[in-house]
Design an enzyme around this catalytic site. Structure first.
Site, mmCIF file in Angstrom:
data_model
loop_
_atom_site.group_PDB
_atom_site.id
_atom_site.type_symbol
_atom_site.label_atom_id
_atom_site.label_comp_id
_atom_site.label_asym_id
_atom_site.label_seq_id
_atom_site.Cartn_x
_atom_site.Cartn_y
_atom_site.Cartn_z
ATOM 1 C CG ASP A 22 -0.997 -0.466 -4.815
ATOM 2 O OD1 ASP A 22 -1.471 -0.492 -5.975
ATOM 3 O OD2 ASP A 22 -1.681 -0.540 -3.783
ATOM 4 C CG ASP A 26 -4.789 2.335 -4.233
ATOM 5 O OD1 ASP A 26 -5.244 2.944 -3.250
ATOM 6 O OD2 ASP A 26 -3.579 2.020 -4.338
ATOM 7 C CG ASP A 30 -1.135 -0.249 0.352
ATOM 8 O OD1 ASP A 30 -1.793 -0.368 -0.696
ATOM 9 O OD2 ASP A 30 -0.327 -1.110 0.773
ATOM 10 C CG ASP A 99 7.251 13.568 8.256
ATOM 11 O OD1 ASP A 99 7.782 13.194 7.194
ATOM 12 O OD2 ASP A 99 7.450 14.690 8.781
ATOM 13 C CG ASP A 207 7.200 19.232 7.377
ATOM 14 O OD1 ASP A 207 7.877 18.679 6.503
ATOM 15 O OD2 ASP A 207 6.428 20.169 7.174
ATOM 16 C CD GLU A 268 12.182 19.720 6.150
ATOM 17 O OE1 GLU A 268 11.077 20.041 6.610
ATOM 18 O OE2 GLU A 268 12.367 19.494 4.951
ATOM 19 C CG HIS A 342 9.804 13.523 0.946
ATOM 20 N ND1 HIS A 342 10.594 13.611 2.088
ATOM 21 C CD2 HIS A 342 8.874 14.486 1.074
ATOM 22 C CE1 HIS A 342 10.142 14.577 2.855
ATOM 23 N NE2 HIS A 342 9.106 15.125 2.264
ATOM 24 C CG ASP A 343 11.046 17.592 0.352
ATOM 25 O OD1 ASP A 343 11.146 17.986 1.523
ATOM 26 O OD2 ASP A 343 9.960 17.222 -0.171
#
Ligand code: TEU
Length: 572
Positions: A22, A26, A30, A99, A207, A268, A342-343
């Site tokens: 970050d 926030d 980013d 992605d 994806d 994927e 990330h899964d």
């Protein structure tokens, strides 16, 4: 002979931007934060960054619900920031893979807003709208047009009062599926991809792309499927994957957009077998370069269950599955190689030994993965040996898949401690805690309050400490990447598994043009003694990499390995 396909000797690093760095306080990562960390990637030596979605999105599924394919969500920054990132990567000789999430859009995408506005809107047929099942009250259970289930709990159909029809969503109701049977949809996606290529991107991670072809009956209906409980997806959502027109659609995309360009494409493909993968990745078929398989990361699921039904991994099952993919794509096609994304929960907690041998197990798991034939993917924090989150309360989770499943499971009367345990082992949030950069508060990830709690073990597990320690997981990943960049046998060598029945040791030989690479790893908490037979002679080869530099080393054929000890020997 060096392949013209640069991606065969490349290593990809996946950034999940929300949790990477970050820069504006926030609490959400980013693009400017990524730009600030490019030197970390440069030192690691990776060649490509795969960037998870940064597009405008209501964030129902953390950006995998896109409402504008051609801009940057203000929470992540601007298109100008993205261009600066692309330039920063290209300046370092690295590439950017975006992605591509086109099985579905967000329900707030203008395309869907138009489509749902009326039955005769020109974009009505850009999505899947169907009447309630005859004889059922619309909007009541059982009235859905087919028995398909969504991946995030519940039916895959949601009733739209305004037009009296259901729309299909294989994921959340906020993620309506695009109708790829419609050539207008395909053309719109191709045009969008073309514009990203013109902006300088170097490829796409696609994806759930093998879900875009649905099994449509002649009358246009989407027929029921046998409800199989846990499907190959690793979740109980029976619907079609690898559908009847999938190869046609991917080949068309290749010919229209990808052909003749030196891009990296990875599909994927939940539920794809190695036979499917040979069709997807055989270069003669001109579809995609490689796929992400789910077979190996579904091996610790109880038979017939979903990902939440836990079972221990048997190493022989893992070796057999990975070897089947190595052999299956040896002649034509190409593998991706991954433990994490990330899964998926973090590998050192899932199949390593986080408590007793965190560093050695992280290193040895990386060694057996990275020296196979294929393109390795490193997920942010994996190179530092980051662990699962170790949350203890359902309320700590943010991921829609975890939150929905927990509510449904508790509703069904599953004991809370079982729900908490399954989440702790398998929740996708395990991969999404902020990257641990240093030992400062919030691990140097943010000066604000992180969107998801930073793991307290960042006081010892962090990139700054790892970079300073020559024996760290980080430097082991850096050396593995160097080996791939420097040795043709790693990129092109054939693969032969040793000791298939051994439940502790994963050993294989790579061979090319006279060079032979022996990889032998004890992936257990106990000492192992194995006999490598004739291949034991390879233990006399140069020791390129080991977790235990001080171990005494005999000259085979028997080899004794400490818990989680791995060695790489080169004979050429
Ligand atoms: O994942 C698709 C998918 O199959 C996974 O969600 C899988 O079902 C899950 O990991 C099992 O735990 C892709 C994205 O990677 C994922 O983040 C998205 O949520 C999903 O598609 C929908 O876009």
């Amino acid at each position: 002979p060096r392949d013209p396909d640069w991606w065969k000797s490349a290593v990809v690093y996946q950034i999940y931007p929300r949790s990477f760095q970050d820069s504006d306080g926030d609490g959400i990562g980013d693009l400017r934060g990524i730009i600030e960390r490019l030197d970390h990637l440069g030192e690691l030596g990776v060649d490509v960054v795969w960037l998870s979605p940064i597009y405008p999105s209501p964030q129902a599924d953390n950006g995998y619900d896109i409402s504008d394919y051609e801009d940057v969500d203000p929470m992540f920054g601007s298109l100008a920031d993205l261009h600066e990132l692309i330039e920063g990567l290209h300046a370092r000789g690295m590439k950017l893979v975006m992605d591509l999430v086109v099985n579905h859009t967000s329900d707030e995408h203008p395309w869907f807003r138009e489509s749902r506005s009326s039955r005769d809107n020109p974009k009505r047929d850009w999505y899947w709208w169907r009447d309630p099942r005859p004889g059922h009250e619309p909007g009541t259970p059982g009235a859905e047009p087919s028995n398909w289930e969504a991946s995030f709990s519940g039916p895959a159909w949601t009733f739209d009062e305004a037009t009296g029809q259901y729309y299909l969503h294989l994921f959340s109701p906020a993620q309506p599926d695009l109708n790829w049977e419609n050539p207008e949809v395909r053309a719109a996606v191709h045009a969008m991809m073309e514009r990203w290529i013109e902006r300088g991107v170097d490829g796409f991670r696609m994806d759930v792309i093998n879900m875009i072809s649905k099994d449509v009956a002649a009358d246009g209906s989407l027929p029921d499927v046998p409800v199989s409980g846990g499907s190959a997806l690793g979740d109980p959502s029976p619907h079609t994957v690898n559908g009847p027109r999938i190869h046609e659609f991917l080949h068309e995309m290749h010919e229209r957009v990808l052909a003749g360009r030196r891009l990296l494409t990875v599909a994927e493909a939940p539920g794809a077998t190695v036979t499917d993968a040979r069709l997807y990745t055989d270069p003669a078929r001109r579809e995609v370069d490689m796929v992400f398989t789910f077979e190996h990361v579904n091996l610790d699921i109880a038979p017939g269950g979903s990902k939440w039904d836990l079972a221990p991994l048997r190493l022989t099952d893992l070796k057999a599955n990975l070897s089947a993919w190595q052999e299956g794509l040896a002649e034509a096609g190409w593998n991706s190689l991954y433990w994490n994304n990330h899964d998926q929960p973090r590998i050192v907690s899932r199949w390593g030994s986080e408590g007793r041998h965190r560093v050695e197990s992280a290193k040895s798991l990386a060694t057996v993965l990275h020296l196979m034939r294929g393109t390795p993917y490193v997920y942010q924090g994996e190179e530092v040996g980051m662990t699962n989150a170790h949350f203890t309360q359902v309320g700590q989770y943010r991921d829609i898949e975890s939150v929905n499943w927990a509510a449904e499971a508790l509703e069904r009367g599953i004991p809370e401690e079982m729900v908490v345990r399954s989440l702790a082992v398998k929740s996708r949030d395990n991969a999404r805690t902020p990257v641990q950069w240093d030992a400062s508060p919030q691990a140097g990830f943010t000066t604000g309050t992180p969107w998801l709690a930073v793991n307290p073990n960042h006081d010892t597990i962090n990139a700054e400490a790892a970079r300073r320690d020559p024996g760290s997981v980080f430097h082991h990943y850096r050396r593995l990447i160097e080996l791939r960049h420097g040795l043709d046998v790693v990129v092109h060598g054939d693969y032969r598994l040793l000791l298939p029945d051994d439940e502790q040791v994963f050993a294989y030989v790579r061979a090319a043009d006279g060079a032979r690479l022996l990889v032998v790893a004890n992936l257990s908490d106990e000492e192992a003694v194995v006999d490598l037979g004739p291949d034991g002679a390879l233990l006399d080869g140069d020791l390129l990499l080991t977790t235990h530099p001080d171990a005494e080393r005999g000259s085979g054929p028997e080899v004794r390995l400490a818990p989680w000890e791995s060695r790489v020997h080169l004979t050429d």
